[in-house]
Design an enzyme around this catalytic site. Structure first.
Site, PDB file in Angstrom:
ATOM      1  CG  HIS A   1       8.880  -1.684   3.934  1.00 41.84           C
ATOM      2  ND1 HIS A   1       8.024  -2.646   4.418  1.00 41.84           N
ATOM      3  CD2 HIS A   1       8.246  -0.498   4.134  1.00 41.84           C
ATOM      4  CE1 HIS A   1       6.923  -2.078   4.882  1.00 41.84           C
ATOM      5  NE2 HIS A   1       7.037  -0.780   4.748  1.00 41.84           N
TER       6      HIS A   1
ATOM      7  CG  HIS B   1      -0.324   0.035   2.544  1.00 48.02           C
ATOM      8  ND1 HIS B   1      -0.850  -0.630   3.629  1.00 48.02           N
ATOM      9  CD2 HIS B   1       0.786   0.658   3.007  1.00 48.02           C
ATOM     10  CE1 HIS B   1      -0.099  -0.412   4.692  1.00 48.02           C
ATOM     11  NE2 HIS B   1       0.896   0.379   4.335  1.00 48.02           N
TER      12      HIS B   1
ATOM     13  CG  HIS C   1       0.868   5.025   7.207  1.00 48.99           C
ATOM     14  ND1 HIS C   1      -0.230   4.407   6.646  1.00 48.99           N
ATOM     15  CD2 HIS C   1       1.920   4.179   7.028  1.00 48.99           C
ATOM     16  CE1 HIS C   1       0.134   3.238   6.139  1.00 48.99           C
ATOM     17  NE2 HIS C   1       1.420   3.071   6.369  1.00 48.99           N
TER      18      HIS C   1
ATOM     19  CD  GLU D   1       3.474  -1.364   6.446  1.00 48.40           C
ATOM     20  OE1 GLU D   1       3.404  -0.145   6.660  1.00 48.40           O
ATOM     21  OE2 GLU D   1       3.566  -1.845   5.301  1.00 48.40           O
TER      22      GLU D   1
END
Length: 279
Positions: free
Chosen positions: A193, A12, A59, A240
Site C-alpha cells: 500500500h 491493522h 504510528h 510493514e
C-alpha cells in the site's frame, strides 16, 4: 517450558477499527475481509494461548520522528492506547507479562540485539486493531501481551533479514522460558500500500501473494529483499511486511498453514490474513 503454538498475520489499518465500532462487518465493502476471521477465532478458542507476542509498528502515539527506536519491546504490566486522531474509540487496558518480557529482553541483548525496553508504553492501532480482530468485543482480558514495535516510519529501517533474525531470537527466548505457556505470535500490517505521493493507492497483488507463499516455503529468499525492494514492489508503506518476517522467524517447528486469504482493496491496502500452526 513455554512454546510457540502458531502465528497469525493480519492488516491493522485504522479503518478496521471504525468498521468494528460501527458494526459494518457484514456490509458489502467489509464482508470479504471480516469473513476470514471466524476460523481464526475457532482456532484460538480451541488452542487457548496464554500469551500473544505482537509484532507491530507505532504510528506516532508512543514514538514520533524525534525519537524512533529500531526495536522496542514492552515490559509493562498493562498497555493503554489513546486518541490518535482517527476517530477510533480507545479500548480497555491490554494485560502485559513483565517477567516474560524481561526474559525475552535479556535473551535479545545477549544475542546482540540493541532494543529499547519500555516499562511504560502506549500502544496504537497497529496493536489494538489486531487485538480486536482476534478477540472480538475486547474479550482479551485473559491474555497477556508482549508488544514488539519495529520502525517502519523513518529511515533507516531494519531489513527483512534483520527482522527475521529478531523473530528467531524471540522464538529461542520463548522456548527457554521455564513456565508452561502457550504463545501465539502475530505479524501485523501491510501488505502492499501507498498512502501518498504519485503512487497513492498503489497495490501489487502479485508481489503480495509471492510474499505470502515464500513466507512459508522459503523465508530465506525473502530475507534477501531490502527495504527499498519492499518500497519499489509494495509501495511506500510496503515495509510493514517486516512485521510478518518477525512473526515467521519465531515459528521454528513444522508449519501447517490452516488458512491463507487475500483481499484488496481495503482502505487502499492489500490485506493478507494467515493462520499458521507451529507443530
Amino acid at each position: 517450558m513455554a512454546r510457540v503454538i502458531g502465528g497469525i498475520s493480519t492488516s491493522h489499518i485504522p479503518s478496521i477499527g471504525k468498521a468494528i465500532e460501527n458494526n459494518l462487518q457484514e456490509t458489502e465493502y467489509w464482508q470479504p475481509f471480516f469473513k476470514n476471521f471466524p476460523g481464526i477465532h475457532a482456532w484460538l478458542e480451541q488452542e487457548k494461548p496464554d500469551v500473544a507476542v505482537v509484532f507491530y509498528n507505532d504510528h506516532g502515539l508512543e514514538f514520533f520522528l524525534d525519537k524512533k527506536p529500531t526495536f522496542a519491546i514492552g515490559a509493562a504490566a498493562s498497555y493503554m492506547n489513546a486518541d490518535e486522531g482517527w476517530g477510533i474509540p480507545t479500548i480497555p487496558a491490554i494485560p502485559g507479562d513483565p517477567e516474560f518480557s524481561w526474559h525475552i529482553c535479556n535473551h535479545l541483548v545477549e544475542s546482540e540485539f540493541d532494543i529499547t525496553i519500555c516499562q511504560e508504553m502506549k500502544v496504537d492501532h497497529g496493536l489494538t486493531v489486531p487485538m480486536q480482530l482476534m478477540w472480538p468485543n475486547n474479550s482479551y482480558s485473559h491474555m497477556k501481551v508482549i508488544p514488539v514495535c519495529l520502525n517502519v516510519e523513518q529511515h533507516p529501517m531494519p531489513s527483512p533479514k534483520r527482522c527475521y533474525n529478531l523473530g528467531k531470537a524471540i522464538g529461542e527466548a520463548i522456548d527457554s522460558y521455564d513456565k508452561d505457556l502457550k504463545v501465539v505470535v502475530l505479524g501485523t500490517g501491510g501488505l502492499s500500500h501507498q498512502l501518498d505521493g504519485e503512487r497513492a493507492g498503489y497495490i501489487n497483488k502479485e508481489f503480495d501473494l509471492y510474499c505470502m507463499d515464500k513466507l512459508i516455503s522459503d523465508p530465506d529468499e525473502l530475507s534477501k529483499l531490502t527495504i527499498h525492494d519492499l518500497i519499489a514492489n509494495g509501495g511506500a508503506q510496503g515495509p510493514e511486511f517486516i512485521m510478518w518476517m518477525g512473526m515467521r522467524g519465531a515459528l521454528n517447528g513444522e508449519l501447517n498453514v490452516l488458512q491463507s486469504d487475500y483481499h484488496a482493496p481495503i482502505s487502499n491496502t492489500g490485506a493478507g490474513t494467515m493462520l499458521i500452526e507451529n507443530k
